[in-house]
Design a protein around this motif. Structure first.
Motif, short mmCIF file in Angstrom:
data_model
loop_
_atom_site.label_atom_id
_atom_site.label_comp_id
_atom_site.label_asym_id
_atom_site.label_seq_id
_atom_site.Cartn_x
_atom_site.Cartn_y
_atom_site.Cartn_z
N GLU A 184 -117.02 -29.75 49.89
CA GLU A 184 -117.77 -28.97 48.90
C GLU A 184 -118.94 -28.23 49.54
O GLU A 184 -119.23 -27.09 49.17
N CYS A 210 -111.80 -25.01 47.19
CA CYS A 210 -112.22 -26.23 47.88
C CYS A 210 -111.19 -27.34 47.67
O CYS A 210 -110.83 -27.65 46.52
N ASP A 212 -111.45 -30.95 48.74
CA ASP A 212 -112.39 -31.89 49.35
C ASP A 212 -111.64 -32.93 50.18
O ASP A 212 -110.76 -33.64 49.67
N GLN A 252 -104.39 -28.75 40.36
CA GLN A 252 -105.24 -29.94 40.41
C GLN A 252 -104.73 -31.01 39.45
O GLN A 252 -104.68 -32.19 39.80
N MET A 256 -103.67 -34.72 40.67
CA MET A 256 -104.41 -35.87 40.19
C MET A 256 -103.51 -36.99 39.70
O MET A 256 -103.95 -38.13 39.55
N GLN A 260 -106.42 -38.61 44.09
CA GLN A 260 -107.69 -38.11 43.58
C GLN A 260 -108.22 -37.03 44.52
O GLN A 260 -108.72 -37.33 45.60
N LYS A 262 -110.49 -33.31 44.59
CA LYS A 262 -111.36 -32.38 43.88
C LYS A 262 -111.03 -30.96 44.31
O LYS A 262 -111.10 -30.63 45.50
N LEU A 264 -111.92 -26.96 43.66
CA LEU A 264 -112.83 -25.97 43.08
C LEU A 264 -112.32 -24.58 43.41
O LEU A 264 -111.64 -24.38 44.42
#
Length: 270
Positions: A184, A210, A212, A252, A256, A260, A262, A264
Motif C-alpha cells: 500500500e 495495489c 498487498d 477482489q 477473497m 485474504q 487487499k 486497491l
C-alpha cells in the motif's frame, strides 16, 4: 578439442507459430527494491504462455476462453454446442509487455543481521550485486541460504539493473496502461509521483492497482500468479477505462473466497 556443431538458421521468414505476440496493454510492476516482488511479477508476465480456444458458429459468434494457469471457465450449454461443432486452438507465447521498478531510495537486501542490510544504489547491475554478495565461501553459503543470490541471478537474467520508478522519464512511465504495486505504501508513492509529474498533451489514463504482498520470496511467488491472472483479465477488456473498476472489484471478491488479499485501484492521468 572439437567444437559443437551449431545448426544454421533456416532461410526465409519464421512460421506464424514461431512468432511472439505481445499484449495490447503495457504493464508496470513496482515494489520497494525491484528485486523480489516486482521482479517475480515481471518474470511471470513476460514469460506467460497462454492458450486461446476460439469457438465459431456460422461465422457469427466468437468466444475466447483463456486456459492459462489451468484456469477452466464455466461454459453454457449453448457454448458447449459451439465447442462441439467448431473448435480451433491457438497456442502461443504471448509474453506481456512489462517493466519492473522500485520506489525506495536504495536497493536494500537482507544482510547477516537486521541491523546490517546490504545496500546498493539503483542502477547497480544485478551481476555486480551477486559478485559483491559472494566474495567469500561464507558469504555464498549465507546469501544462498536466505535466497538473495538467487534473486540477483534471476534479476540479471531479465535485465541489467533495478530501476527506480521516480527516476524514470515520463515518456516511459506513460507507456504503461496498468501499474501493479505490491504494497500500500508503494501504491501511495506511485500515485503521488504521477500526480506530481507535469501532465502531457495526451493526458493518458494509467490504472494503478495495489496487490498487498509481504516482502518474501514465497509470498512474491503466490501473488505473482495473482498478478498474472488480474493482468490477463485486464488485457481482455475492450474498454479498459470503462471496465477496469468493476473488473478489479469482482476480482477482489473472487480472490477473497480463498485468500485474504487487499486490492486497491485508482486511475491517474498523465
Amino acid at each position: 578439442m572439437v567444437g559443437l556443431h551449431r545448426p544454421s538458421t533456416p532461410p526465409g521468414m519464421p512460421p506464424p507459430s514461431a512468432r511472439r505476440r505481445s499484449s495490447k496493454l503495457s504493464f508496470g510492476t513496482v515494489c520497494s527494491s525491484n528485486i523480489n516482488r516486482s521482479m517475480e511479477a515481471h518474470v511471470r508476465l513476460q514469460n506467460a504462455v497462454i492458450t486461446i480456444v476460439r469457438y465459431v458458429y456460422n461465422d457469427l459468434a466468437h468466444r475466447y476462453f483463456p486456459l492459462h494457469l489451468h484456469v477452466i471457465h464455466h461454459v453454457t450449454s449453448m457454448q458447449q454446442t459451439l465447442i462441439t461443432l467448431h473448435k480451433k486452438y491457438t497456442i502461443y507465447n504471448s509474453g506481456m509487455r512489462v517493466e519492473s521498478y522500485g520506489t525506495g531510495t536504495q536497493v536494500r537486501l537482507p544482510g547477516k543481521s537486521a541491523m546490517e542490510p546490504r545496500i546498493f544504489k539503483f542502477g547497480t547491475p544485478y551481476a555486480d550485486m551477486y559478485k559483491s554478495l559472494s566474495e567469500t565461501p561464507e558469504d555464498v553459503a549465507f546469501f544462498m541460504h536466505n535466497g538473495v543470490l538467487q534473486l540477483c541471478k534471476r534479476g540479471a537474467s531479465v535485465k541489467v539493473a533495478p530501476k527506480r520508478w521516480q527516476d524514470t522519464p515520463t515518456s516511459e512511465v506513460q507507456n504503461h496502461e496498468v501499474v501493479i504495486a505490491f504494497e500500500e505504501r508503494i501504491y501511495d508513492a506511485v500515485i503521488e509521483d504521477l500526480q506530481c509529474r507535469e501532465p502531457t498533451e495526451e493526458f493518458k489514463a494509467i490504472h494503478v492497482i495495489c496487490l498487498d504482498t509481504k516482502d518474501n520470496p514465497h509470498e512474491a511467488q503466490l501473488q505473482g500468479t495473482v498478478a498474472l491472472e488480474l493482468c490477463w483479465l485486464l488485457e481482455q477488456t475492450e474498454d479498459l477505462d470503462l471496465e477496469a473498476p468493476e473488473l478489479v472489484e469482482q476480482f477482489q471478491e473472487q480472490q477473497m473466497t480463498h485468500t485474504q488479499i487487499k486490492v486497491l485501484h485508482q486511475i491517474c492521468y498523465l
